[in-house]
Write an enzyme that holds these catalytic residues in place. Structure first.
Site, mmCIF file in Angstrom:
data_model
loop_
_atom_site.group_PDB
_atom_site.id
_atom_site.type_symbol
_atom_site.label_atom_id
_atom_site.label_comp_id
_atom_site.label_asym_id
_atom_site.label_seq_id
_atom_site.Cartn_x
_atom_site.Cartn_y
_atom_site.Cartn_z
ATOM 1 N N ASP A 1 29.301 13.088 9.581
ATOM 2 C CA ASP A 1 30.728 13.361 9.435
ATOM 3 C C ASP A 1 30.840 14.742 8.844
ATOM 4 O O ASP A 1 30.001 15.154 8.041
ATOM 5 C CB ASP A 1 31.405 12.328 8.525
ATOM 6 C CG ASP A 1 31.015 12.496 7.085
ATOM 7 O OD1 ASP A 1 31.788 13.084 6.309
ATOM 8 O OD2 ASP A 1 29.914 12.045 6.699
ATOM 9 N N ASP B 1 29.785 5.180 -5.257
ATOM 10 C CA ASP B 1 28.613 5.788 -5.894
ATOM 11 C C ASP B 1 29.050 6.922 -6.817
ATOM 12 O O ASP B 1 30.180 7.391 -6.743
ATOM 13 C CB ASP B 1 27.649 6.336 -4.835
ATOM 14 C CG ASP B 1 28.289 7.430 -3.973
ATOM 15 O OD1 ASP B 1 29.520 7.388 -3.775
ATOM 16 O OD2 ASP B 1 27.572 8.319 -3.501
ATOM 17 N N GLY C 1 35.420 7.019 -2.214
ATOM 18 C CA GLY C 1 35.961 7.818 -3.311
ATOM 19 C C GLY C 1 34.845 8.446 -4.127
ATOM 20 O O GLY C 1 35.095 9.280 -4.988
ATOM 21 N N GLY C 2 33.612 8.052 -3.858
ATOM 22 C CA GLY C 2 32.464 8.617 -4.583
ATOM 23 C C GLY C 2 32.380 10.119 -4.418
ATOM 24 O O GLY C 2 32.080 10.848 -5.365
ATOM 25 N N ASP D 1 35.387 6.161 3.428
ATOM 26 C CA ASP D 1 34.490 6.386 2.291
ATOM 27 C C ASP D 1 35.137 5.793 1.047
ATOM 28 O O ASP D 1 36.300 5.396 1.061
ATOM 29 C CB ASP D 1 34.146 7.864 2.145
ATOM 30 C CG ASP D 1 35.347 8.703 1.735
ATOM 31 O OD1 ASP D 1 36.447 8.140 1.604
ATOM 32 O OD2 ASP D 1 35.181 9.911 1.556
ATOM 33 N N GLN E 1 20.898 7.478 -3.327
ATOM 34 C CA GLN E 1 21.131 8.563 -4.282
ATOM 35 C C GLN E 1 19.795 9.173 -4.698
ATOM 36 O O GLN E 1 18.785 8.895 -4.097
ATOM 37 C CB GLN E 1 21.852 7.994 -5.516
ATOM 38 C CG GLN E 1 23.251 7.517 -5.235
ATOM 39 C CD GLN E 1 24.189 8.669 -4.960
ATOM 40 O OE1 GLN E 1 24.079 9.733 -5.549
ATOM 41 N NE2 GLN E 1 25.112 8.472 -4.041
#
Ligand SMILES: [Zn+2]
Length: 394
Positions: free
Chosen positions: A304, A181, A95-96, A93, A228
């Site tokens: 996940d 994001d 880091g959003g 991923d 989003q």
């Protein structure tokens, strides 16, 4: 090198069986990606033990390697696969999620430790929520440029831009990487969610532009875009349309998914009006056993979740009707496996009384054994669902 193929579509729902080809083997979907926060599954599984659970791939948090200042070490070692001796597909991923969990998620007790559904969390543990509310927002600034936050480990200031999020994930070398994001919280209003969406969309374009600068990268790494839009139908539709038009391999559904599970399913129904069904869909951070089948019926291909491994470390073993808490006195003299129909290494070689003892004695083997069982069990549930899709029962 990479490819997503739909093998079978359900006639009764949006469920499907798919096959994702990667340079590190295939993933049959719907599939579960256990969270290997720091490159390995917590609970101390070796690669062979991981393979024995039947789980097909894992997801790792690139943020933590950045926080530990370990990106260049792993790059030098040849990437995550080599560094951790892990030859199955890896997802990282961007880091959003940490923007959410360290920022307003942390401030309002909606971080990683608490449920991401605030209403359901309140029902479960008022005390836990209260203690979390005292924590601080570690995000110092979010702008169109990027995000600045304090390291949760040592307080140093770290910046993350879409370009850096790409560079970090490129160096880690996972098969699938995620755009950066701004992951909002279920408490964000329309105005804020819209702003987060606009910034995220700009970041996606910048992330992809960076990706395209690298020659032949499409044979090594592929991108997931992230829808989003929080709880707002028009924003979700706008974002789904935007992500559909991006040159990305897969589509993830991120951001705040509502105050409860009912909201989450409503959001998925809205997204499904627009989302591209020829690409794999990943519902970020969600995957409790009881929801799997219904989420798969909404077209989700990848999950996940930290639950199966976290539960294992706390003495909770998954069983058909939910889970059992192994550290209860009643298991002290139960000389039978967790589940006599389970073929995992743990159930074949250990019984409840032994595992009870190991937990009481605080032996590392305790959490280790339950992690193997929980992952195996989780994968079996998914396998049953896949079989039901194949035999037209879903
Ligand atoms: Zn088992």
């Amino acid at each position: 090198m990479f490819n997503f193929q739909i093998i079978k579509k359900s006639k009764k729902s949006l469920a499907r069986i798919g096959k994702i080809k990667t340079p590190h083997g295939e993933i049959i979907t719907p599939a579960f990606l256990p969270v290997a926060t720091l490159g390995v599954i917590k609970g101390g599984l070796t690669f062979n033990e991981f393979l024995s659970t039947g789980v097909q791939a894992q997801i790792t948090n690139s943020f933590h390697f950045l926080d530990l200042d370990y990106i260049d070490v792993i790059f030098k070692a040849g990437g995550l696969h080599k560094f951790f001796n892990f030859s199955k597909p890896i997802f990282t991923d961007s880091g959003g999620f940490q923007i959410f969990s360290l920022g307003r998620g942390n401030e309002f007790g909606l971080g990683k430790i608490a449920s991401i559904f605030p209403e359901e969390q309140k029902k479960k543990s008022k005390n836990q929520l209260k203690s979390l509310q005292k924590r601080n927002n570690l995000i110092k600034k979010i702008s169109e440029e990027g995000v600045w936050f304090l390291s949760p480990r040592n307080g140093r200031l770290i910046d993350l831009t879409p370009e850096k999020a790409f560079d970090v994930q490129n160096k880690l070398g996972a098969d699938f990487i995620y755009v950066l994001d701004v992951c909002g919280t279920p408490l964000d209003d329309y105005f804020l969610t819209q702003k987060e969406l606009e910034i995220s969309h700009q970041w996606f374009n910048r992330f992809i532009a960076q990706y395209k600068k690298i020659k032949n990268i499409e044979n090594k790494q592929q991108i997931f875009g992230i829808i989003q839009g929080g709880l707002f139908d028009d924003l979700r539709l706008k974002s789904a349309e935007f992500v559909n038009n991006l040159d990305v391999f897969g589509i993830a559904i991120g951001g705040a998914l509502g105050k409860n599970k009912k909201d989450m399913f409503k959001i998925l129904k809205v997204i499904n009006k627009k989302i591209d069904f020829n690409r794999p869909h990943h519902l970020l951070g969600i995957g409790s056993l009881s929801d799997l089948e219904n989420l798969i019926k909404q077209g989700i291909d990848l999950f996940d979740c930290v639950l199966p491994t976290r539960m294992a470390r706390h003495g909770m073993a998954l069983i058909k009707r939910g889970f059992i808490d192994i550290v209860r006195k009643k298991y002290q003299k139960k000389f039978e496996p967790i589940d006599k129909d389970c073929d995992c290494f743990t159930c074949k070689n250990y019984n409840l009384a032994q595992i009870y003892f190991l937990f009481k004695a605080k032996e590392l083997l305790a959490g280790h054994l339950l992690t193997i069982h929980n992952l195996y069990f989780f994968e079996k549930v998914l396998q049953n669902i896949r079989n039901k899709i194949l035999s037209n029962k879903i």
